[in-house]
Design a protein around this motif. Structure first.
Motif, PDB file in Angstrom:
ATOM      1  N   TRP A  73       0.712  -1.268  -0.008  1.00 11.91           N
ATOM      2  CA  TRP A  73      -0.088  -0.042  -0.054  1.00 11.91           C
ATOM      3  C   TRP A  73       0.832   1.206   0.107  1.00 11.91           C
ATOM      4  O   TRP A  73       0.551   2.100  -0.810  1.00 11.91           O
ATOM      5  N   TYR A 102      -4.327   5.562   4.642  1.00 15.75           N
ATOM      6  CA  TYR A 102      -3.152   4.688   4.937  1.00 15.75           C
ATOM      7  C   TYR A 102      -2.851   4.723   6.441  1.00 15.75           C
ATOM      8  O   TYR A 102      -2.414   3.803   6.954  1.00 15.75           O
ATOM      9  N   THR A 111      -2.725  11.105   2.908  1.00 15.54           N
ATOM     10  CA  THR A 111      -2.035   9.827   3.406  1.00 15.54           C
ATOM     11  C   THR A 111      -3.110   9.370   4.509  1.00 15.54           C
ATOM     12  O   THR A 111      -3.022   8.186   5.344  1.00 15.54           O
TER      13      THR A 111
END
Length: 316
Positions: free
Chosen positions: A162, A195, A192
């Motif tokens: 990822w 994530y 981000t």
């Protein structure tokens, strides 16, 4: 977000610890000595737990796996760090960075679960000693070890695939001495948040879940020890757990400072020092802790060394 032509990062620069040449030489010598001691200590543990008949028990089987993990864990980062300390260009390719990150996550997660398996072994030995040999049979120990090693696969694949699939279109300087997740994440040129949420969930699952198992095991262990009528029995029972407790405290204490604290709480320099403690220092200390605090290991080391010396003398 897709990078424009020829703008995607193909390599990274690792800043490391310092740009002072004299300091770099001193650090190189220091870390080389530490790495040599780490390899010697852990390979010695692997050797004595393999050949000494007195150490053919589940506890030392898991200790052998821990030492193998420590060797692999340091192999991922320390050789590259040593090369960078004596190199003018501290470069790592994009693929090389991803590979280093993958194996760092893999061996780190595997060690978390292996430490929890070692805690369970101590739980059975102290809380259910009469059935210890039945419960901790060779087949179960083997499956526990294999499960610990393989537990690192999903988190390392998810985290690395990822993160490295995100766009790196601008800066390529990593303010760290290896490709760890948080400093590499700072170079991503898009939001981000998703994530980071996934990374936090993975951290809680693959670090805190095995740590919770360790806490549960030791809660039961301490309760059982306190109920023992004999002071000698309590001391002996606790001595079998003390080395493991120290190792768990060192590993989880330093790792949690990196992965469970907000980004703004630590400077890059302090993060490097914390990372250094669990990637370089702790693997060196583990065999020393188990050797100094365990008479069986000390005895096995003496027997193994004596046997090797006598074999050398016989040759001459």
């Amino acid at each position: 977000m897709i990078c424009e032509n020829h703008t995607r990062v193909t390599e990274f620069i690792l800043l490391g610890f310092t740009s002072n040449p004299e300091m770099q030489v001193s650090l190189f010598i220091l870390f080389l000595v530490i790495y040599a001691v780490t390899l010697l200590g852990n390979f010695l543990i692997v050797t004595v737990t393999s050949v000494d008949p007195a150490l053919q028990t589940p506890m030392y089987f898991f200790l052998q796996n821990l030492s193998l993990l420590e060797v692999c864990f340091t192999l991922v980062m320390v050789p590259k760090m040593l090369v960078d300390l004596v190199s003018s260009r501290k470069i790592i390719s994009f693929v090389g960075c991803g590979a280093q990150m993958y194996f760092f996550f893999f061996f780190g997660s595997s060690e978390c679960f292996l430490l929890s398996m070692m805690a369970y072994d101590r739980f059975v030995a102290i809380c259910n000693p009469l059935r210890y040999s039945v419960i901790m049979n060779r087949s179960l120990c083997l499956w526990m070890a294999v499960g610990s090693w393989m537990s690192g696969v999903p988190v390392s694949m998810l985290q690395t695939a990822w993160l490295m699939a995100l766009p790196f279109c601008g800066p390529n300087t990593i303010d760290h001495f290896f490709c760890d997740g948080p400093p590499v994440l700072k170079l991503v040129t898009q939001d981000t948040t998703r994530y980071e949420m996934q990374a936090l969930a993975s951290t809680l699952l693959f670090i805190m879940f095995p740590f919770s198992l360790i806490l549960i095991s030791y809660t039961r262990i301490i309760t059982t020890i306190l109920r023992m009528p004999s002071a000698t029995g309590r001391q002996k029972a606790f001595s079998t757990c003390s080395s493991h407790l120290i190792v768990v405290s060192l590993f989880y204490g330093t790792a949690s400072l990196t992965y469970l604290q907000p980004k703004s709480n630590q400077s890059p320099e302090s993060k490097k020092l914390v990372s250094l403690s669990y990637t370089v220092i702790t693997p060196m200390l583990n065999p020393i802790i188990y050797s100094l605090r365990n008479n069986e290991v000390k005895g096995a080391v003496k027997r193994t060394v004596t046997r090797k010396v006598l074999q050398k003398l016989d040759v001459f």
